[in-house]
Design a protein around this motif. Structure first.
Motif, PDB file in Angstrom:
ATOM      1  N   GLU A  72      22.152  12.659  60.711  1.00 51.03           N
ATOM      2  CA  GLU A  72      23.508  12.523  60.712  1.00 51.03           C
ATOM      3  C   GLU A  72      24.388  13.822  60.303  1.00 51.03           C
ATOM      4  N   GLY A  73      25.140  14.315  61.268  1.00 55.28           N
ATOM      5  CA  GLY A  73      26.086  15.383  61.016  1.00 55.28           C
ATOM      6  C   GLY A  73      26.317  15.988  62.579  1.00 55.28           C
ATOM      7  N   ASN A  74      26.825  17.037  62.480  1.00 55.95           N
ATOM      8  CA  ASN A  74      27.314  17.641  63.781  1.00 55.95           C
ATOM      9  C   ASN A  74      27.280  19.349  63.894  1.00 55.95           C
ATOM     10  N   GLU A  75      26.480  19.825  62.688  1.00 53.38           N
ATOM     11  CA  GLU A  75      26.155  21.148  63.083  1.00 53.38           C
ATOM     12  C   GLU A  75      24.667  21.301  63.495  1.00 53.38           C
ATOM     13  N   VAL A  76      24.451  22.199  64.472  1.00 50.42           N
ATOM     14  CA  VAL A  76      23.147  22.313  65.017  1.00 50.42           C
ATOM     15  C   VAL A  76      22.576  23.609  64.602  1.00 50.42           C
ATOM     16  N   TYR A  77      21.157  23.606  64.262  1.00 59.38           N
ATOM     17  CA  TYR A  77      20.551  25.049  63.965  1.00 59.38           C
ATOM     18  C   TYR A  77      19.340  24.970  64.808  1.00 59.38           C
ATOM     19  N   LEU A  78      18.928  26.287  64.909  1.00 63.78           N
ATOM     20  CA  LEU A  78      17.538  26.759  65.548  1.00 63.78           C
ATOM     21  C   LEU A  78      16.817  27.343  64.204  1.00 63.78           C
ATOM     22  N   ILE A  79      15.437  26.644  64.243  1.00 62.31           N
ATOM     23  CA  ILE A  79      14.688  27.089  63.026  1.00 62.31           C
ATOM     24  C   ILE A  79      13.465  27.730  63.690  1.00 62.31           C
ATOM     25  N   ARG A  87      19.831  18.832  63.907  1.00 63.83           N
ATOM     26  CA  ARG A  87      21.125  18.732  63.814  1.00 63.83           C
ATOM     27  C   ARG A  87      21.576  17.834  62.421  1.00 63.83           C
ATOM     28  N   CYS A  88      22.663  18.283  61.676  1.00 69.31           N
ATOM     29  CA  CYS A  88      22.689  17.789  60.054  1.00 69.31           C
ATOM     30  C   CYS A  88      24.158  18.351  59.878  1.00 69.31           C
ATOM     31  N   ASN A  89      24.489  18.047  58.486  1.00 72.41           N
ATOM     32  CA  ASN A  89      25.661  18.344  57.768  1.00 72.41           C
ATOM     33  C   ASN A  89      26.909  17.500  58.173  1.00 72.41           C
ATOM     34  N   LEU A  90      27.052  16.478  57.813  1.00 74.27           N
ATOM     35  CA  LEU A  90      28.535  15.769  58.304  1.00 74.27           C
ATOM     36  C   LEU A  90      29.133  15.897  56.996  1.00 74.27           C
ATOM     37  N   GLY A  91      30.124  16.805  56.734  1.00 71.64           N
ATOM     38  CA  GLY A  91      30.861  17.070  55.721  1.00 71.64           C
ATOM     39  C   GLY A  91      30.913  18.461  55.199  1.00 71.64           C
ATOM     40  N   ASP A  92      31.159  18.545  53.809  1.00 69.43           N
ATOM     41  CA  ASP A  92      31.547  20.154  53.348  1.00 69.43           C
ATOM     42  C   ASP A  92      29.928  20.444  52.424  1.00 69.43           C
ATOM     43  N   GLU A  93      28.846  19.702  52.575  1.00 64.41           N
ATOM     44  CA  GLU A  93      27.552  20.068  51.717  1.00 64.41           C
ATOM     45  C   GLU A  93      26.330  19.577  52.619  1.00 64.41           C
ATOM     46  N   LEU A 114      45.475  15.705  57.560  1.00 61.36           N
ATOM     47  CA  LEU A 114      44.267  15.459  58.558  1.00 61.36           C
ATOM     48  C   LEU A 114      43.476  16.807  58.406  1.00 61.36           C
ATOM     49  N   ILE A 115      42.094  16.873  58.509  1.00 60.98           N
ATOM     50  CA  ILE A 115      41.424  18.014  58.393  1.00 60.98           C
ATOM     51  C   ILE A 115      40.343  17.642  59.380  1.00 60.98           C
ATOM     52  N   MET A 116      40.195  19.091  60.260  1.00 61.60           N
ATOM     53  CA  MET A 116      39.156  18.908  61.113  1.00 61.60           C
ATOM     54  C   MET A 116      38.284  20.388  61.148  1.00 61.60           C
ATOM     55  N   TRP A 117      37.277  20.260  61.706  1.00 60.94           N
ATOM     56  CA  TRP A 117      36.165  21.589  61.569  1.00 60.94           C
ATOM     57  C   TRP A 117      35.390  21.841  62.687  1.00 60.94           C
ATOM     58  N   GLY A 118      35.373  23.204  63.287  1.00 61.61           N
ATOM     59  CA  GLY A 118      34.677  23.109  64.460  1.00 61.61           C
ATOM     60  C   GLY A 118      34.562  24.694  64.861  1.00 61.61           C
ATOM     61  N   ASN A 141      37.536  23.484  69.513  1.00 59.97           N
ATOM     62  CA  ASN A 141      36.581  22.066  69.952  1.00 59.97           C
ATOM     63  C   ASN A 141      36.011  21.849  68.415  1.00 59.97           C
ATOM     64  N   MET A 142      36.720  20.732  67.965  1.00 58.32           N
ATOM     65  CA  MET A 142      36.760  20.250  66.561  1.00 58.32           C
ATOM     66  C   MET A 142      36.159  18.891  66.145  1.00 58.32           C
ATOM     67  N   THR A 143      36.067  18.679  65.175  1.00 55.51           N
ATOM     68  CA  THR A 143      35.524  17.255  64.990  1.00 55.51           C
ATOM     69  C   THR A 143      36.403  16.760  63.327  1.00 55.51           C
ATOM     70  N   ASN A 144      37.041  15.579  63.419  1.00 59.54           N
ATOM     71  CA  ASN A 144      37.761  15.019  62.395  1.00 59.54           C
ATOM     72  C   ASN A 144      36.726  14.634  61.281  1.00 59.54           C
ATOM     73  N   PHE A 145      37.131  15.303  59.898  1.00 57.48           N
ATOM     74  CA  PHE A 145      36.008  14.781  58.999  1.00 57.48           C
ATOM     75  C   PHE A 145      36.031  13.512  58.454  1.00 57.48           C
ATOM     76  N   GLU A 146      37.135  12.767  58.733  1.00 55.42           N
ATOM     77  CA  GLU A 146      37.170  11.336  58.435  1.00 55.42           C
ATOM     78  C   GLU A 146      36.690  10.340  59.530  1.00 55.42           C
ATOM     79  N   THR A 147      37.102  10.425  60.466  1.00 52.32           N
ATOM     80  CA  THR A 147      36.724   9.536  61.538  1.00 52.32           C
ATOM     81  C   THR A 147      35.723   9.812  62.471  1.00 52.32           C
ATOM     82  N   ASP A 148      35.113  11.279  62.149  1.00 50.99           N
ATOM     83  CA  ASP A 148      34.147  11.988  63.062  1.00 50.99           C
ATOM     84  C   ASP A 148      34.370  11.915  64.550  1.00 50.99           C
TER      85      ASP A 148
END
Length: 332
Positions: free
Chosen positions: A121-128, A169-175, A267-271, A283-290
């Motif tokens: 669950e989340g919308n941040e994508v990382y390469l490991i 893909r992970c992190n839906l929110g501020d933690e 309203l708060i968005m991040w992207g 290109n952002m995502t709404n924190f509350e509604t995704d």
């Protein structure tokens, strides 16, 4: 008759002598056949004489105690400069659900065979990228219990494998929502993939062990941290405050707030943002509604140091507001 008897006696003595020799040879511990059989039982990879002449043989397995012991590193990650204590490299690839496309567009990901994609669950994508192919890698879901002194709760194991590179893909929110544990021999590192807002890449553990290989995009005037705010009038003539905050590496946060004394709405968005040829793409995502938010604005510099944003395509920054918006740089 005497001749025959002498021959018989001679043959009998000869047979006795041969028998003694055989018995002695059987008691000798240095027998070639026995040694070869014992050697094969103890080490199946040992070559027999026929194999050394061209027959098939199992290749010798190198161990950590080999004379030429060199800890193997990923052959497909030669471009990474590894510090001595590093067990892993990580890169922030961007936001979105299509992690295959994000990986294909990233320079470091294109040079690595990606056999594993982990969707949480989340919308941040990382390469490991684990440094050593014989590492042990575990990815676990985590959550924070804010009511119990910020206690970390470890959830399901999402992935467990060796040292192959993977995309997460992970992190839906501020933690952080995942914990990665990498073990190699006597070394171990634990870290939580999360964005370094001020640095523009991956937030690294204080104890080391992980290096950041994120690609920093050159976004001109928005390459460094900066905050901007504007005041507009909504359709009901109420004042609405808009705030944009740009971070290194292409991250952006956006918020608007409206209050009439009796009610408060926000309203708060991040992207991600890109800035090229005078055009700002968000290109952002709404924190509350995704929900996804996409827009493009033309930017014009103002004489007083502010910027004027004119809507070109996509969503508007506030509820269908199409007029030009003048933002001023925040000093705090």
């Amino acid at each position: 008759m005497k001749i025959i008897n002498k021959c018989s006696i001679f043959l009998g003595l000869l047979l006795c002598l041969c028998l003694c020799l055989c018995l002695c040879s059987c008691g000798n511990k240095d027998t070639g056949v026995a040694d070869k059989l014992t050697s094969l039982l103890k080490d199946p990879t040992s070559k027999t004489q026929s194999e050394s002449k061209g027959g098939p043989a199992t290749p010798e397995k190198k161990t950590a105690s080999s004379a030429d012991d060199k800890t193997p590193t990923m052959e497909n990650a030669k471009g990474i400069e590894w510090p001595d204590d590093a067990l892993c490299a990580a890169a922030f690839l961007g936001y979105g659900e299509d992690i295959l496309s994000l990986a294909a567009e990233h320079e470091n990901a294109r040079n690595i065979m990606l056999d594993h994609y982990i969707y949480s669950e989340g919308n941040e994508v990382y390469l490991i990228v684990p440094r050593h192919p014989d590492s042990t890698v575990t990815v676990q879901a985590i959550s924070i219990d804010w009511d119990d002194n910020y206690k970390e709760i470890i959830g399901d194991t999402l992935y467990k494998s060796g040292g192959e590179p993977f995309v997460l893909r992970c992190n839906l929110g501020d933690e952080p929502s995942t914990m990665i544990t990498i073990k190699h021999k006597r070394q171990e590192v634990i870290f939580y993939p999360f964005i370094d807002m001020m640095g523009g890449g991956v937030m690294l553990p204080d104890i080391g062990g992980v290096i950041d290989i994120s690609i920093r995009e050159d976004n001109g005037m928005f390459s460094e941290w900066s905050g901007w705010s504007a005041i507009i009038k909504g359709k009901d003539s109420q004042s609405v405050e808009l705030r944009l905050e740009f971070f290194p590496g292409g991250q952006v946060s956006y918020a608007w707030t409206r209050s009439d004394g009796d009610s408060f709405e926000s309203l708060i968005m991040w992207g991600k943002h890109t800035f090229k040829d005078g055009e700002l793409e968000l290109n952002m995502t709404n924190f509350e509604t995704d929900e996804s938010f996409y827009t493009v604005y033309n930017i014009e510099d103002m004489a007083d140091g502010g910027i004027m944003l004119s809507h070109m395509e996509g969503d508007s920054l506030y509820n269908g507001y199409e007029d030009a918006i003048i933002f001023n740089r925040n000093t705090d």
